[in-house]
Design a protein around this motif. Structure first.
Motif, PDB file in Angstrom:
ATOM      1  N   LEU A 145      -4.055   2.910   6.040  1.00  0.00           N
ATOM      2  CA  LEU A 145      -2.814   2.595   6.748  1.00  0.00           C
ATOM      3  C   LEU A 145      -3.007   2.473   8.259  1.00  0.00           C
ATOM      4  O   LEU A 145      -2.543   1.498   8.856  1.00  0.00           O
ATOM      5  CB  LEU A 145      -1.725   3.611   6.396  1.00  0.00           C
ATOM      6  N   SER A 170       0.830  -1.209   0.000  1.00  0.00           N
ATOM      7  CA  SER A 170       0.000   0.000   0.000  1.00  0.00           C
ATOM      8  C   SER A 170       0.858   1.249   0.000  1.00  0.00           C
ATOM      9  O   SER A 170       0.602   2.198  -0.746  1.00  0.00           O
ATOM     10  CB  SER A 170      -0.922   0.014   1.220  1.00  0.00           C
ATOM     11  N   GLY A 218       1.068   3.843  -3.119  1.00  0.00           N
ATOM     12  CA  GLY A 218       0.469   5.144  -2.855  1.00  0.00           C
ATOM     13  C   GLY A 218       1.442   6.293  -2.748  1.00  0.00           C
ATOM     14  O   GLY A 218       1.089   7.442  -3.057  1.00  0.00           O
ATOM     15  N   MET A 231      -5.184   6.228   1.613  1.00  0.00           N
ATOM     16  CA  MET A 231      -4.016   5.881   2.436  1.00  0.00           C
ATOM     17  C   MET A 231      -4.191   6.377   3.867  1.00  0.00           C
ATOM     18  O   MET A 231      -3.805   5.697   4.816  1.00  0.00           O
ATOM     19  CB  MET A 231      -2.735   6.467   1.828  1.00  0.00           C
TER      20      MET A 231
END
Length: 182
Positions: free
Chosen positions: A69, A32, A36, A65
């Motif tokens: 996250l 990720s 990103g 994100m």
């Protein structure tokens, strides 16, 4: 000398119990970030301010994100906190901190759809493997596993730190119960 340093140790059978832990979502977190970051960096470091669709894509990526996250970090922390999820030993199968289910209470181990389901004998109630996923309800997962696999005690190698052959070998070696496929 132990199994790791002993020459030819790979050919020796495992003799101890198998402890299964959550595999963790560290790779998902890393991917990720890796995907990103360039988009987010483009939003803030482009010589000319991004406009239109470029700005919208970068802003959406940053927003996703910002939500994903912390969510993934929480799930990973919860998975590590769970510790040993399942322990297979000569006495039986222990799920979490619960009591050990003796091997004699299991009729077979069945491989189904990339998982290993431990099938109980009639009248035996089995626990469901704990999950760190938010909003996960053990009762709902048990009902789903019973419907799909025939047992609430389902070991999914993709979510655990052991492979399907390792789990089946431990069941065969420790439990001496029949192995079947669906």
């Amino acid at each position: 000398m132990d199994r790791i340093t002993l020459p030819g140790a790979a050919a020796l059978p495992d003799v101890g119990p198998l402890e299964l832990r959550a595999a963790g979502s560290g790779r998902l977190l890393f991917v990720s970030l890796l995907l990103g970051l360039p988009v987010a960096a483009n939003l803030f470091t482009a010589p000319d301010a991004p406009t239109g669709i470029r700005f919208l894509l970068a802003a959406v990526t940053c927003a996703v994100m910002a939500v994903a996250l912390p969510f993934l970090l929480i799930v990973q922390a919860r998975q590590r906190a769970l510790g040993v999820l399942v322990r297979l030993d000569p006495h039986g199968v222990a799920v979490g901190d619960g009591p050990t289910v003796p091997w004699r209470d299991l009729s077979e181990a069945r491989t189904t759809k990339g998982a290993v389901a431990l099938i109980p004998r009639p009248g035996v109630e089995l626990p469901v493997v704990p999950s760190a996923a938010p909003f996960s309800r053990p009762e709902r997962r048990a009902a789903t596993y019973n419907r799909r696999h025939g047992s609430p005690l389902v070991l999914m190698p993709q979510a655990l730190d052991a492979t399907q052959p390792q789990i089946l070998a431990a069941v065969r070696r420790l439990g001496r119960i029949p192995l079947g496929t669906e």
